[in-house]
Write a protein that holds these residues in place. Structure first.
Motif, PDB file in Angstrom:
ATOM      1  N   GLY A  85       5.881 -25.404 -32.826  1.00  0.00           N
ATOM      2  CA  GLY A  85       6.465 -26.708 -33.035  1.00  0.00           C
ATOM      3  C   GLY A  85       7.456 -26.975 -31.929  1.00  0.00           C
ATOM      4  N   SER A  86       8.326 -27.892 -32.147  1.00  0.00           N
ATOM      5  CA  SER A  86       9.327 -28.239 -31.143  1.00  0.00           C
ATOM      6  C   SER A  86      10.382 -27.132 -31.066  1.00  0.00           C
ATOM      7  N   GLY A  87      10.286 -26.312 -30.044  1.00  0.00           N
ATOM      8  CA  GLY A  87      11.279 -25.270 -29.822  1.00  0.00           C
ATOM      9  C   GLY A  87      11.011 -23.943 -30.511  1.00  0.00           C
ATOM     10  N   TRP A  88       9.830 -23.754 -31.100  1.00  0.00           N
ATOM     11  CA  TRP A  88       9.522 -22.478 -31.744  1.00  0.00           C
ATOM     12  C   TRP A  88       8.037 -22.181 -31.656  1.00  0.00           C
ATOM     13  N   LYS A  89       7.712 -20.893 -31.785  1.00  0.00           N
ATOM     14  CA  LYS A  89       6.318 -20.458 -31.777  1.00  0.00           C
ATOM     15  C   LYS A  89       6.209 -19.179 -32.597  1.00  0.00           C
ATOM     16  N   ARG A  90       5.166 -19.072 -33.391  1.00  0.00           N
ATOM     17  CA  ARG A  90       4.876 -17.871 -34.163  1.00  0.00           C
ATOM     18  C   ARG A  90       3.562 -17.298 -33.658  1.00  0.00           C
ATOM     19  N   ARG A  91       3.601 -16.033 -33.325  1.00  0.00           N
ATOM     20  CA  ARG A  91       2.398 -15.334 -32.889  1.00  0.00           C
ATOM     21  C   ARG A  91       1.949 -14.387 -33.998  1.00  0.00           C
ATOM     22  N   THR A  92       0.738 -13.884 -33.883  1.00  0.00           N
ATOM     23  CA  THR A  92       0.232 -12.930 -34.867  1.00  0.00           C
ATOM     24  C   THR A  92       0.648 -11.515 -34.470  1.00  0.00           C
ATOM     25  N   PHE A  93       0.618 -10.642 -35.460  1.00  0.00           N
ATOM     26  CA  PHE A  93       0.886  -9.231 -35.201  1.00  0.00           C
ATOM     27  C   PHE A  93      -0.102  -8.696 -34.165  1.00  0.00           C
ATOM     28  N   GLU A  94      -1.388  -9.050 -34.341  1.00  0.00           N
ATOM     29  CA  GLU A  94      -2.423  -8.578 -33.426  1.00  0.00           C
ATOM     30  C   GLU A  94      -2.176  -9.035 -31.993  1.00  0.00           C
ATOM     31  N   ARG A  95      -1.628 -10.235 -31.836  1.00  0.00           N
ATOM     32  CA  ARG A  95      -1.346 -10.754 -30.488  1.00  0.00           C
ATOM     33  C   ARG A  95      -0.302  -9.893 -29.796  1.00  0.00           C
TER      34      ARG A  95
ATOM     35  N   ARG B 221       5.755  -4.665 -41.440  1.00  0.00           N
ATOM     36  CA  ARG B 221       6.078  -6.097 -41.595  1.00  0.00           C
ATOM     37  C   ARG B 221       6.900  -6.267 -42.861  1.00  0.00           C
ATOM     38  N   ILE B 222       7.924  -7.107 -42.787  1.00  0.00           N
ATOM     39  CA  ILE B 222       8.754  -7.424 -43.952  1.00  0.00           C
ATOM     40  C   ILE B 222       8.605  -8.912 -44.245  1.00  0.00           C
TER      41      ILE B 222
ATOM     42  N   TYR C 251       5.279  -4.101 -45.737  1.00  0.00           N
ATOM     43  CA  TYR C 251       3.853  -3.809 -45.581  1.00  0.00           C
ATOM     44  C   TYR C 251       3.670  -2.842 -44.413  1.00  0.00           C
ATOM     45  N   LYS C 252       3.036  -1.724 -44.678  1.00  0.00           N
ATOM     46  CA  LYS C 252       2.733  -0.770 -43.610  1.00  0.00           C
ATOM     47  C   LYS C 252       1.255  -0.803 -43.242  1.00  0.00           C
ATOM     48  N   ARG C 253       0.420  -1.315 -44.144  1.00  0.00           N
ATOM     49  CA  ARG C 253      -1.019  -1.368 -43.868  1.00  0.00           C
ATOM     50  C   ARG C 253      -1.475  -2.787 -43.535  1.00  0.00           C
ATOM     51  N   GLN C 254      -0.987  -3.774 -44.249  1.00  0.00           N
ATOM     52  CA  GLN C 254      -1.359  -5.168 -44.008  1.00  0.00           C
ATOM     53  C   GLN C 254      -0.297  -5.762 -43.077  1.00  0.00           C
ATOM     54  N   LEU C 255      -0.468  -5.522 -41.795  1.00  0.00           N
ATOM     55  CA  LEU C 255       0.588  -5.871 -40.842  1.00  0.00           C
ATOM     56  C   LEU C 255       0.562  -7.330 -40.411  1.00  0.00           C
ATOM     57  N   ASN C 256      -0.585  -7.966 -40.448  1.00  0.00           N
ATOM     58  CA  ASN C 256      -0.622  -9.375 -40.072  1.00  0.00           C
ATOM     59  C   ASN C 256      -0.311 -10.232 -41.303  1.00  0.00           C
TER      60      ASN C 256
ATOM     61  N   TRP D   6       2.732 -13.435 -42.936  1.00  0.00           N
ATOM     62  CA  TRP D   6       4.033 -14.084 -42.785  1.00  0.00           C
ATOM     63  C   TRP D   6       5.121 -13.028 -42.852  1.00  0.00           C
ATOM     64  N   GLY D   7       6.167 -13.216 -42.088  1.00  0.00           N
ATOM     65  CA  GLY D   7       7.311 -12.315 -42.172  1.00  0.00           C
ATOM     66  C   GLY D   7       7.839 -11.916 -40.818  1.00  0.00           C
ATOM     67  N   TYR D   8       8.490 -10.778 -40.808  1.00  0.00           N
ATOM     68  CA  TYR D   8       9.099 -10.237 -39.597  1.00  0.00           C
ATOM     69  C   TYR D   8       8.409  -8.919 -39.275  1.00  0.00           C
ATOM     70  N   ALA D   9       7.933  -8.791 -38.058  1.00  0.00           N
ATOM     71  CA  ALA D   9       7.252  -7.584 -37.649  1.00  0.00           C
ATOM     72  C   ALA D   9       8.223  -6.688 -36.894  1.00  0.00           C
ATOM     73  N   PHE D  10       8.129  -5.407 -37.169  1.00  0.00           N
ATOM     74  CA  PHE D  10       8.833  -4.378 -36.413  1.00  0.00           C
ATOM     75  C   PHE D  10       7.730  -3.543 -35.769  1.00  0.00           C
ATOM     76  N   ILE D  11       7.568  -3.718 -34.467  1.00  0.00           N
ATOM     77  CA  ILE D  11       6.456  -3.103 -33.747  1.00  0.00           C
ATOM     78  C   ILE D  11       6.989  -2.054 -32.789  1.00  0.00           C
ATOM     79  N   VAL D  12       6.415  -0.857 -32.854  1.00  0.00           N
ATOM     80  CA  VAL D  12       6.828   0.240 -31.988  1.00  0.00           C
ATOM     81  C   VAL D  12       5.676   0.590 -31.069  1.00  0.00           C
ATOM     82  N   ALA D  13       5.988   0.744 -29.785  1.00  0.00           N
ATOM     83  CA  ALA D  13       4.987   1.147 -28.789  1.00  0.00           C
ATOM     84  C   ALA D  13       5.655   2.077 -27.786  1.00  0.00           C
ATOM     85  N   ARG D  14       4.843   2.916 -27.201  1.00  0.00           N
ATOM     86  CA  ARG D  14       5.359   3.879 -26.207  1.00  0.00           C
ATOM     87  C   ARG D  14       4.542   3.748 -24.924  1.00  0.00           C
TER      88      ARG D  14
END
Length: 108
Positions: free
Chosen positions: A14-24, A43-44, A92-97, A99-107
């Motif tokens: 929308g105007s000034g915001w964007k939501r992406r998917t977990f997969e993205r 995801r919370i 949610y630890k299994r259904q990650l995609n 609505w909500g807030y994602a906490f994504i860890v990568a190395r």
């Protein structure tokens, strides 16, 4: 690398915001050479905040101010915090995609 970001089940903007998917987010990290750590990511969903504050209360503030100005308003922040406190926080630890807030860890 840790990313904490608000996500949606499909891409929205929308105007000034964007939501992406977990997969993205995961795909972008992997494209840059990061290894996504599924067992450390989650995801919370703050359901009352999403359903009441974001869809109803916040829109009253957006009529007269930008989102950045709203985030400086003590009344706006107060209503937001109350709705977070009233939310049943689902983690949610299994259904990650979704609505909500994602906490994504990568190395690397």
């Amino acid at each position: 690398m840790c990313i904490c970001e608000q996500i949606a089940p499909y891409e929205l903007q929308g105007s000034g915001w964007k939501r992406r998917t977990f997969e993205r987010y995961v795909a972008e990290l992997e494209n840059k050479g990061f290894i996504y750590k599924n067992n450390e990511s989650f995801r919370i969903d703050f359901n009352v905040h999403r359903m009441l504050f974001e869809r109803r209360i916040a829109k009253l503030f957006y009529k007269n101010k930008s989102r950045i100005e709203c985030n400086k308003s003590k009344l706006y922040l107060f209503f937001s915090k109350i709705c977070v406190l009233l939310s049943v926080k689902k983690i949610y630890k299994r259904q990650l995609n979704g609505w909500g807030y994602a906490f994504i860890v990568a190395r690397k």
